[in-house]
Design an enzyme around this catalytic site. Sequence first.
Site, PDB file in Angstrom:
ATOM      1  N   CYS A  78       0.683  -1.339   0.154  1.00  0.00           N
ATOM      2  CA  CYS A  78      -0.029   0.089  -0.169  1.00  0.00           C
ATOM      3  C   CYS A  78       0.624   0.646   0.027  1.00  0.00           C
ATOM      4  CB  CYS A  78      -1.397   0.463   1.002  1.00  0.00           C
ATOM      5  SG  CYS A  78      -0.133   0.568   2.824  1.00  0.00           S
ATOM      6  N   TYR A  79       0.085   2.652   0.242  1.00  0.00           N
ATOM      7  CA  TYR A  79       1.273   3.398   0.361  1.00  0.00           C
ATOM      8  C   TYR A  79       2.407   3.550   1.497  1.00  0.00           C
ATOM      9  CZ  TYR A  79      -2.391   5.546  -2.467  1.00  0.00           C
ATOM     10  OH  TYR A  79      -3.193   5.404  -3.647  1.00  0.00           O
TER      11      TYR A  79
END
EC number: 2.8.1.1
Length: 101
Positions: free
Chosen positions: A65-66
Amino acid sequence: MSSFKHLSVNQLVQMTEAKSVQIVDIRDGNSFNNGHIDGAFNLNNENLAHFIGQADMDRPLVVVCYHGISSQNAAQYLCEQGFDDVYSLDGGFSAWHEANA
């Protein structure tokens, strides 16, 4: 039911060199298109069922993810769907990008 494991950027590099690994990136499509780990698949709600139906449940699966937070929930969900060897990338794409810039 198994639980996911945490993975560092260095461990991911070693894993991709040593064996066949699946990488799913759960960031939004624009972020994914602007840059992602080579070979990653952009997993989202629309293609999740198809991915699960087609994926090799026995191959290691790394969720990105980020920043490594949202990937933990997604990794646990994928464990619950039957994947045996699931990892969440600590630091997410941000850490990977910083290490590979």
